[in-house]
Design a protein around this motif. Structure first.
Motif, PDB file in Angstrom:
ATOM      1  N   THR A  54      -7.488  -4.104  -2.609  1.00  0.00           N
ATOM      2  CA  THR A  54      -7.009  -5.449  -2.272  1.00  0.00           C
ATOM      3  C   THR A  54      -6.039  -5.465  -1.088  1.00  0.00           C
ATOM      4  O   THR A  54      -5.663  -6.532  -0.613  1.00  0.00           O
ATOM      5  N   GLY A  55      -5.602  -4.279  -0.630  1.00  0.00           N
ATOM      6  CA  GLY A  55      -4.759  -4.246   0.575  1.00  0.00           C
ATOM      7  C   GLY A  55      -3.371  -3.652   0.396  1.00  0.00           C
ATOM      8  O   GLY A  55      -2.528  -3.761   1.300  1.00  0.00           O
ATOM      9  N   ASP A  82      -5.055   8.225   3.587  1.00  0.00           N
ATOM     10  CA  ASP A  82      -5.381   7.113   4.489  1.00  0.00           C
ATOM     11  C   ASP A  82      -4.161   6.466   5.154  1.00  0.00           C
ATOM     12  O   ASP A  82      -4.251   5.416   5.765  1.00  0.00           O
TER      13      ASP A  82
HETATM   14  N1  LIG Z   1      -3.216  -6.380   6.232  1.00  0.00           N
HETATM   15  C1  LIG Z   1      -4.466  -6.042   6.514  1.00  0.00           C
HETATM   16  N2  LIG Z   1      -4.952  -6.169   7.771  1.00  0.00           N
HETATM   17  C2  LIG Z   1      -6.196  -5.828   8.065  1.00  0.00           C
HETATM   18  N3  LIG Z   1      -7.077  -5.329   7.177  1.00  0.00           N
HETATM   19  C3  LIG Z   1      -6.671  -5.182   5.913  1.00  0.00           C
HETATM   20  C4  LIG Z   1      -5.345  -5.529   5.518  1.00  0.00           C
HETATM   21  N4  LIG Z   1      -5.219  -5.285   4.201  1.00  0.00           N
HETATM   22  C5  LIG Z   1      -6.397  -4.792   3.794  1.00  0.00           C
HETATM   23  N5  LIG Z   1      -7.281  -4.718   4.796  1.00  0.00           N
HETATM   24  C6  LIG Z   1      -8.665  -4.206   4.715  1.00  0.00           C
HETATM   25  O1  LIG Z   1      -8.970  -3.911   3.357  1.00  0.00           O
HETATM   26  C7  LIG Z   1      -9.244  -2.533   3.148  1.00  0.00           C
HETATM   27  C8  LIG Z   1      -8.633  -2.064   1.826  1.00  0.00           C
HETATM   28  O2  LIG Z   1      -7.227  -2.100   1.883  1.00  0.00           O
HETATM   29  P1  LIG Z   1      -6.305  -0.972   1.258  1.00  0.00           P
HETATM   30  O3  LIG Z   1      -6.840   0.371   1.567  1.00  0.00           O
HETATM   31  O4  LIG Z   1      -4.935  -1.277   1.701  1.00  0.00           O
HETATM   32  O5  LIG Z   1      -6.486  -1.270  -0.303  1.00  0.00           O
HETATM   33  P2  LIG Z   1      -5.666  -0.660  -1.536  1.00  0.00           P
HETATM   34  O6  LIG Z   1      -5.195  -1.805  -2.358  1.00  0.00           O
HETATM   35  O7  LIG Z   1      -4.668   0.290  -1.062  1.00  0.00           O
HETATM   36  O8  LIG Z   1      -6.832   0.079  -2.344  1.00  0.00           O
HETATM   37  P3  LIG Z   1      -6.700   1.350  -3.316  1.00  0.00           P
HETATM   38  O9  LIG Z   1      -6.091   0.875  -4.597  1.00  0.00           O
HETATM   39  O10 LIG Z   1      -8.156   1.720  -3.506  1.00  0.00           O
HETATM   40  O11 LIG Z   1      -5.909   2.369  -2.608  1.00  0.00           O
HETATM   41  C9  LIG Z   1      -8.648  -1.856   4.376  1.00  0.00           C
HETATM   42  O12 LIG Z   1      -9.319  -0.670   4.684  1.00  0.00           O
HETATM   43  C10 LIG Z   1      -8.803  -2.912   5.460  1.00  0.00           C
HETATM   44  O13 LIG Z   1     -10.075  -2.858   6.033  1.00  0.00           O
END
Ligand SMILES: Nc1ncnc2c1ncn2[C@@H]1O[C@H](COP(=O)(O)OP(=O)(O)OP(=O)(O)O)[C@@H](O)[C@H]1O
Ligand SMILES: [Mg+2]
Length: 525
Positions: A54-55, A82
């Motif tokens: 979710t980001g 990452d």
């Molecule tokens: N602020 C942002 N700006 C641009 N793209 C984003 C942003 N947030 C998320 N994304 C997009 O969404 C994808 C997933 O986000 P992210 O890796 O931060 O998720 P996460 O919540 O850390 O997931 P996990 O729990 O699997 O680690 C990113 O690779 C990117 O492509």
């Protein structure tokens, strides 16, 4: 107040702040409505939560970048590899640029590692780690834990520094053999328990942790730097590479506890500084609380509370706020809650529970938003410059300026070999410690000398302590691989016999320090 008025009032302050995103008005980001975190509130800690994908990690990256731009160093746990892309300039395209306030940029990064892979080797001594954290890494039962605590006490009382696992193993062996009598006043311990402790140590070593315990120990000042770059002064982004130790969460979580403790013990009080001295981002934070004893949770809560006044901020990143202990959660002033994807009845319950941790909101239906937010969108509630929680704002998070993904090994190596810290930490040093002191003792008794009082009893440590720790190091340092150490044992007697008094002198300084243990049973300096 109308929707716009509410958020203009909440985030309209002019104090220096980190730019996090734009308020989502009817689903679209409103360019004129910024969502910010005041820089001076970053030591009031925070939580970044949300379902997978979710980001969360990008939000962490964005906040870390803006801290660096403000000259504030950060320490990030990179669980999936990452975040490593922060050392590379981000992609520049229309979509991303429209979502940025700052142009694409690479940040000054230092990579660290617990195993020496993909980062400068981090080390801490067994002594400074202390029995509580070590017990957690070794996954000890209460009985085993109390034996370990006793062993530390025994060594502290005798001013024997435990630097690495060889030291600890030697002390354990000694205490169930020649040293049995020494132990009586401490309550004694069973050979079986010692056997279990040694076996658990071997298991941990086999996972690559042996390299972690020893010297040179990480100096927290090395994490606190800001450097000039072509874009201006930037705080160093310290990245702990964890992708290769994902199966050893205990080592990672206890290391971070140790590190927080170091900051707590060594940093002067900072009151309420205009900006934090350093901010930690603790990804996969649930690992810290998984099967932690109530005593450990209490310690975590204490450290989090106390470290704030040192100007250190801690952000926990996790899937649901429930992963974080309630008492710790209560201390997290800044919240970025990404979407919760609900598939099961348990997820639905989770949404309800999460929604209840936000204050009631006039403009946001919190439970509904939690399921409908898109990737890179979040509900944000932070402390304003006066320390008052802002209303919950639905926001689109800005796009980071650096690369949003992993890098290859060659890129890691380039950064590591260019680092000024690499030379300082790459080689282990092995100075006199419990291992040598015990050897000297055994050598003496083998000569059938009349019994002598132990070193700790007749030595005036305070008066004899050499002035500086560096002078206490042996001139000829050797690699502390087990092999090198064991093979030198045949000559041990000769070396240790003549050194018996010298050893006492050399460890004196360390010994005086070794007497005090504070929070978490860690050494206090
Ligand atoms: N602020 C942002 N700006 C641009 N793209 C984003 C942003 N947030 C998320 N994304 C997009 O969404 C994808 C997933 O986000 P992210 O890796 O931060 O998720 P996460 O919540 O850390 O997931 P996990 O729990 O699997 O680690 C990113 O690779 C990117 O492509
Ligand atoms: Mg992530």
């Amino acid at each position: 107040m109308t929707f716009d008025e509410t958020y203009r009032a909440a985030f309209g302050f002019t104090d220096p702040a980190l730019d996090v995103g734009r308020v989502l008005r009817e689903g679209s980001p409103a360019a004129e409505l910024a969502v910010k975190i005041p820089l001076r509130m970053m030591n009031r800690h925070g939580l970044i939560a949300g379902s997978t994908g979710t980001g969360k990690t990008r939000t962490l990256q964005l906040i870390a970048e803006d801290l660096s731009r403000n000259g504030v160093p950060v320490f990030l746990a990179d669980v999936k590899g990452d975040l490593a892309g922060m050392c590379v300039q981000g992609e520049s395209n229309e979509r991303l640029n429209a979502r940025r306030v700052h142009p694409a940029e690479a940040f000054p990064v230092e990579f660290f590692s617990l195993t020496g892979n993909r980062g400068i080797q981090l080390r801490a001594t067994v002594s400074s780690f202390g029995p509580v954290l070590l017990g957690k890494v070794l996954d000890l039962t209460d009985v085993q834990q109390s034996v370990l605590a006793m062993v530390f006490k025994y060594c502290d009382d005798r001013r024997m520094p435990l630097l690495d696992f060889d030291d600890l193993r030697d002390v354990l062996n000694y205490l169930v053999t020649d040293g049995k009598d020494d132990l009586k006043q401490y309550g004694g311990m069973s050979a079986a328990t010692v056997g279990v402790l040694v076996r658990k140590m071997v298991e941990l070593e086999q996972q690559g942790a042996a390299k972690f315990f020893g010297e040179p120990e990480l100096d927290i000042n090395d994490l606190m730097r800001a450097v000039p770059t072509q874009n201006g002064i930037r705080g160093i982004v310290n990245i702990l590479s964890l992708a290769d130790v994902q199966d050893k969460p205990r080592l990672y979580s206890t290391f971070l506890m140790w590190l927080l403790g170091q900051f707590y013990f060594k940093m002067p009080e900072a009151g309420d500084p205009d900006k934090p001295k350093l901010v930690f981002f603790f990804d996969e934070a649930h690992q810290l609380f998984d099967d932690a004893s109530s005593a450990l949770v209490e310690h975590i809560e204490q450290v989090a509370r106390l470290i704030r006044s040192k100007g250190i901020g801690v952000f926990f990143i996790t899937q649901t706020p429930k992963d974080v202990d309630e008492d710790v959660l209560a201390q997290l002033g800044n919240r970025v809650q990404h979407a919760i994807r609900a598939f099961t009845p348990k997820d639905a319950k989770n949404i309800k529970a999460t929604a209840s941790t936000f204050p009631p909101s006039e403009h946001v239906d919190v439970p509904k938003s939690l399921t409908s937010l898109g990737i890179g969108e979040a509900l944000v509630s932070v402390l304003d410059p006066k320390g008052v929680p802002t209303p919950v704002a639905p926001a689109q998070v800005l796009a980071p300026s650096s690369w949003m993904s992993a890098i290859d090994d060659a890129q890691y190596q380039r950064v590591i070999s260019a680092s000024t810290l690499n030379a300082k930490y790459s080689t282990a040093i092995n100075r006199e410690s419990a291992h040598e002191i015990l050897q000297a003792k055994l050598a003496k008794s083998a000569e059938a000398e009349p019994p002598q009082p132990s070193e700790g009893d007749d030595f005036d440590w305070r008066q004899s302590a050499p002035a500086a720790r560096s002078t206490s190091r042996r001139k000829s340092t050797t690699l502390s691989t087990s092999g090198a150490r064991r093979s030198s044992r045949s000559t041990a007697e000769r070396v240790f016999e003549s050194a018996a008094r010298g050893v006492a002198n050399q460890v004196g300084h360390e010994a005086v320090r070794a007497l005090k243990r504070g929070l978490l049973g860690m050494l206090k300096f």
